[in-house]
Design an enzyme around this catalytic site. Sequence first.
Site, mmCIF file in Angstrom:
data_model
loop_
_atom_site.group_PDB
_atom_site.id
_atom_site.type_symbol
_atom_site.label_atom_id
_atom_site.label_comp_id
_atom_site.label_asym_id
_atom_site.label_seq_id
_atom_site.Cartn_x
_atom_site.Cartn_y
_atom_site.Cartn_z
ATOM 1 N N LYS A 83 18.891 67.905 79.340
ATOM 2 C CA LYS A 83 19.448 68.622 80.496
ATOM 3 C C LYS A 83 18.609 69.847 80.813
ATOM 4 O O LYS A 83 18.250 70.095 81.971
ATOM 5 C CB LYS A 83 20.906 69.021 80.217
ATOM 6 C CG LYS A 83 21.869 67.851 80.337
ATOM 7 C CD LYS A 83 23.249 68.159 79.783
ATOM 8 C CE LYS A 83 24.088 66.877 79.813
ATOM 9 N NZ LYS A 83 25.369 66.989 79.109
ATOM 10 N N GLN A 101 29.075 71.344 76.389
ATOM 11 C CA GLN A 101 28.812 70.009 75.847
ATOM 12 C C GLN A 101 29.972 69.570 74.948
ATOM 13 O O GLN A 101 30.368 70.291 74.039
ATOM 14 C CB GLN A 101 27.490 70.031 75.060
ATOM 15 C CG GLN A 101 27.039 68.684 74.560
ATOM 16 C CD GLN A 101 26.649 67.721 75.682
ATOM 17 O OE1 GLN A 101 25.978 68.090 76.632
ATOM 18 N NE2 GLN A 101 27.096 66.483 75.565
ATOM 19 N N ASP A 155 30.631 69.837 85.638
ATOM 20 C CA ASP A 155 31.069 68.572 85.022
ATOM 21 C C ASP A 155 32.308 68.026 85.737
ATOM 22 O O ASP A 155 32.672 66.862 85.541
ATOM 23 C CB ASP A 155 31.409 68.800 83.542
ATOM 24 C CG ASP A 155 30.407 68.151 82.611
ATOM 25 O OD1 ASP A 155 29.634 67.295 83.074
ATOM 26 O OD2 ASP A 155 30.415 68.503 81.417
#
Length: 300
Positions: A54, A98, A121
């Site tokens: 990422k 994460q 997200d």
Amino acid sequence: MTADIIDGKAFAAEIRNKVAGHVTRMQADHDLVPGLAVVLVGEDPASQVYVRNKGKQTVEVGMASFEHRLSEDTSQADLLALLDRLNADPEIHGILVQLPLPSHIDSDLVINRIDPSKDVDGFHISNVGLLATGQKAMVPCTPLGCLMMLRDRHGSLSGMNAVVVGRSNIVGKPMAQLLLRDSCTVTIAHSRTRDIAEVCRRADILVAAVGRPEMVTGDWVKPGATVIDVGINRIPAPERGADKYRLVGDVHFESAVAAAGAITPVPGGVGPMTIACLLANTLTACCRANGLPEPEGLTA
Ligand code: NDP
């Protein structure tokens, strides 16, 4: 019949190019650089790889990448305090924590601490509600990538029968919401669904997000259907040597490819789209935060 193979790697590269073009113009015209902060707690090896990828791709498209690697024993209070600082930082437009988090931390509490407008997200309860009610939301990256591939293949999805196998909060449910929003007739199948093969055979669009290697076989696929395989499963590959593994999806590719009209492979299908869509979401968040028009074709 042999299905067209949907090349997620090439599609993801196209998205990253588009994002990079927007970022260049944004910097030139508005002196703005979109910033993405990724927070990793603990040493989970798979998470470390994801976070590294990422960060690398964020920098490659010209955005600012901020990585926060915290030790496994970081307290929930310290993590929440970090999120408060990131929420308040005007240089950061997207925040991603994460998952999974260590078991002493309440993941829901943490996700819901992220400013919804920076929640790239799309897991914050506000974004879930906005998506469900057809309002402007941050949309979870994996389902957004699947939607982009489906729109690219079909144009309008209106009136198509879509079956989503899996009802997780990160893939199955938001995928179903997006398909509904595009006027599909949507069925969600899960572990309690009766005669699941028959349900799947009705699908013009079949999305598998189950986490069970090669569960969906060719005889579940309606001839000509578009099959999107979200699954990523590591299975032993003794033919490659002792202790070797290979990646397979939730769809049995060899049998499904003979029935489908189009299908995503694993690897090289949905997987690469997820990070590309994370970058697209960060760009979108930056545009919204600064009152700029949203990038076309990069949102739901
Ligand atoms: P979850 O484990 O959270 O959810 C799996 C879903 O599949 C559940 O809803 C479960 O039903 C359903 N299910 C399990 N077994 C069966 C069965 N035998 N028949 C029908 N349904 C079943 O998984 P995720 O949604 O997080 O992930 C799904 C897959 O997608 C995984 O392989 C994961 O690795 C992959 N993935 C890939 C991403 C990418 O970037 N390409 C990103 C995210 C995930 P129930 O609710 O009834 O238990």
